[in-house]
Write an enzyme that holds these catalytic residues in place. Sequence first.
Site, short mmCIF file in Angstrom:
data_model
loop_
_atom_site.label_atom_id
_atom_site.label_comp_id
_atom_site.label_asym_id
_atom_site.label_seq_id
_atom_site.Cartn_x
_atom_site.Cartn_y
_atom_site.Cartn_z
N HIS A 269 -76.91 1.23 -98.70
CA HIS A 269 -78.08 0.51 -99.17
C HIS A 269 -77.77 -0.97 -99.21
O HIS A 269 -76.65 -1.36 -99.52
CB HIS A 269 -78.50 0.99 -100.57
N ASP A 327 -83.05 8.77 -100.32
CA ASP A 327 -83.53 9.65 -99.27
C ASP A 327 -82.58 10.80 -98.96
O ASP A 327 -82.93 11.72 -98.23
CB ASP A 327 -83.79 8.85 -97.98
N1 CMC Z 1 -73.24 5.24 -91.96
C1 CMC Z 1 -72.15 4.63 -91.46
N2 CMC Z 1 -71.87 3.33 -91.64
C2 CMC Z 1 -72.73 2.60 -92.38
C3 CMC Z 1 -73.87 3.19 -92.94
C4 CMC Z 1 -74.13 4.54 -92.72
N3 CMC Z 1 -75.22 5.14 -93.24
N4 CMC Z 1 -74.57 2.24 -93.63
C5 CMC Z 1 -73.86 1.12 -93.49
N5 CMC Z 1 -72.74 1.32 -92.74
C6 CMC Z 1 -71.71 0.34 -92.42
C7 CMC Z 1 -72.18 -0.59 -91.32
O1 CMC Z 1 -71.81 -0.12 -90.05
C8 CMC Z 1 -71.50 -1.87 -91.69
O2 CMC Z 1 -70.17 -1.80 -91.24
P1 CMC Z 1 -69.40 -3.14 -90.75
O3 CMC Z 1 -69.38 -4.06 -91.92
O4 CMC Z 1 -68.05 -2.64 -90.37
O5 CMC Z 1 -70.19 -3.67 -89.61
C9 CMC Z 1 -71.46 -1.87 -93.21
O6 CMC Z 1 -71.52 -0.48 -93.58
C10 CMC Z 1 -72.63 -2.59 -93.85
O7 CMC Z 1 -73.84 -2.08 -93.29
P2 CMC Z 1 -75.07 -2.96 -92.86
O8 CMC Z 1 -75.84 -2.26 -91.82
O9 CMC Z 1 -74.58 -4.35 -92.54
O10 CMC Z 1 -75.85 -3.01 -94.24
P3 CMC Z 1 -77.38 -3.29 -94.44
O11 CMC Z 1 -77.52 -3.72 -95.84
O12 CMC Z 1 -77.87 -4.22 -93.37
O13 CMC Z 1 -78.07 -1.86 -94.17
C11 CMC Z 1 -79.00 0.27 -94.52
C12 CMC Z 1 -78.49 -1.02 -95.17
C13 CMC Z 1 -79.67 1.13 -95.59
C14 CMC Z 1 -80.03 -0.07 -93.43
C15 CMC Z 1 -77.81 1.03 -93.90
O14 CMC Z 1 -76.89 1.41 -94.91
C16 CMC Z 1 -78.25 2.26 -93.10
O15 CMC Z 1 -78.59 2.15 -91.92
N6 CMC Z 1 -78.25 3.49 -93.74
C17 CMC Z 1 -78.75 4.67 -93.11
C18 CMC Z 1 -80.27 4.70 -93.15
C19 CMC Z 1 -80.80 4.99 -94.54
O16 CMC Z 1 -80.37 5.91 -95.21
N7 CMC Z 1 -81.82 4.22 -94.96
C20 CMC Z 1 -82.51 4.42 -96.24
C21 CMC Z 1 -82.26 3.30 -97.19
S1 CMC Z 1 -82.79 3.69 -98.87
C22 CMC Z 1 -84.49 3.91 -98.80
C23 CMC Z 1 -85.22 2.79 -98.17
O17 CMC Z 1 -84.93 1.62 -98.38
O18 CMC Z 1 -86.20 3.09 -97.47
#
Ligand code: CMC
Length: 393
Positions: A269, A327
């Site tokens: 998140h 989720d």
């Molecule tokens: N699985 C594997 N690696 C992950 C995941 C994951 N679910 N989430 C983040 N990472 C890694 C990512 O690859 C990155 O690694 P690095 O720093 O080495 O590049 C690091 O963790 C930080 O991730 P980010 O993508 O830069 O973080 P963000 O804040 O931009 O993204 C997120 C947040 C929720 C989009 C992401 O965690 C994600 O894609 N999660 C899976 C989708 C999900 O469950 N979404 C629902 C969110 S909660 C409800 C809502 O808001 O709707």
Amino acid sequence: SGLFAYDPGFTSTASCRSEITYIDGEAGILLYRGHPIEQLAEKCSFLEVSYLLLNGELPTQKQYDDFVRQVTYHTLLHDQLSYFFQGFRRDAHPMAIMVAVVGALSAFYHDALDIRSKANRDLSAIRIIAKIPTIVAMSYKYSIGLSFMYPRNDLGYVENFMRMMLGNPCEEYHENPVLVKALDRILILHADHEQNASTSTVRLAGSSGANPYACLTSGIACLWGPAHGGANEAVLNMLLEIGDSENISHYLEKAKDKNDPFRLMGFGHRVYKNYDPRAKLMRQTCHEVLDELGLHDDPLFKLALELERIALEDEYFIEKKLYPNVDFYSGIVLRALGIPVNMFTAMFAMGRSVGWIAHWDEMISDPEHKIGRPRQLYTGKTQRDVLSIGERE
Ligand code: CMC
């Protein structure tokens, strides 16, 4: 040019002031108008929480009765709207239908166009809370070729929705109070989450003075993406794909591999760097619902618990502070309630609508609000002359 702070994805820019929702992502705390989400989920109904988000205080009994009466009064759709559904293919994704039908509400309620009137804004909020469940249920009924169920005003908000969604005109629908409570709680947990992508989208759309139904539609469109509200659908599909706990390590390796686009859905998140408090409540609700339905051995729930356990012991997830989010477990509950997977994100939209409209109203009520107009760092060509077509190579 260095004139503007460059902050892609708004990781460190506050786009507004807000009094609605507070999150402490390090501590895993979520408050709506100062009230902890755990207490709201235990003691309040979704409509009480909706009143709180919109008005700043929990309602007295009298205020609540009046609010419920207003919402109930507006549950029906204009009959003309039913023709919108007929224009879609039966296999249309319900979120595609939602985008169209919610946006079309602005063609029916012209008062909504005058957003300066607080009375008009309040009426739009009531209409939205009242009509979204009807639209969600109709989208589903259309997709499976069953007749629409009209709302029943003698039923509670969630009971009415479950009947419209899962009942049919040929027989009485008997709701199960444990399942009604579970769905009510899902709506509470999704009701608001400060400046998430869809709420920020609603605010940006609304900042130009666009009407509330148009703004809500932009929020629904944004929510649809798998990184946002589409995650609940993606989690369930992922669990089905993993299939067996034997395969968990393979999928965890994929999630950790930067050359593989696969991510563990329902994990991570932007704000929570600790356990998402909503995920804890959702996991508890999962236990309650599956116990009630005699499904304690639900293989998907077991798989999810096992996946969570293994991921939380994994160095990669520990170091990056990736925990289950709301989720991760909500899909298992929705599935147990009989809601089909492709309706999950529409269910999220149903809960979040009140947050969207509360933020929209907060912004419009602020006399200092301005049209949202981000700047950019231009990285394109410097100025150059236009060659006529024959001179170009
Ligand atoms: N699985 C594997 N690696 C992950 C995941 C994951 N679910 N989430 C983040 N990472 C890694 C990512 O690859 C990155 O690694 P690095 O720093 O080495 O590049 C690091 O963790 C930080 O991730 P980010 O993508 O830069 O973080 P963000 O804040 O931009 O993204 C997120 C947040 C929720 C989009 C992401 O965690 C994600 O894609 N999660 C899976 C989708 C999900 O469950 N979404 C629902 C969110 S909660 C409800 C809502 O808001 O709707």
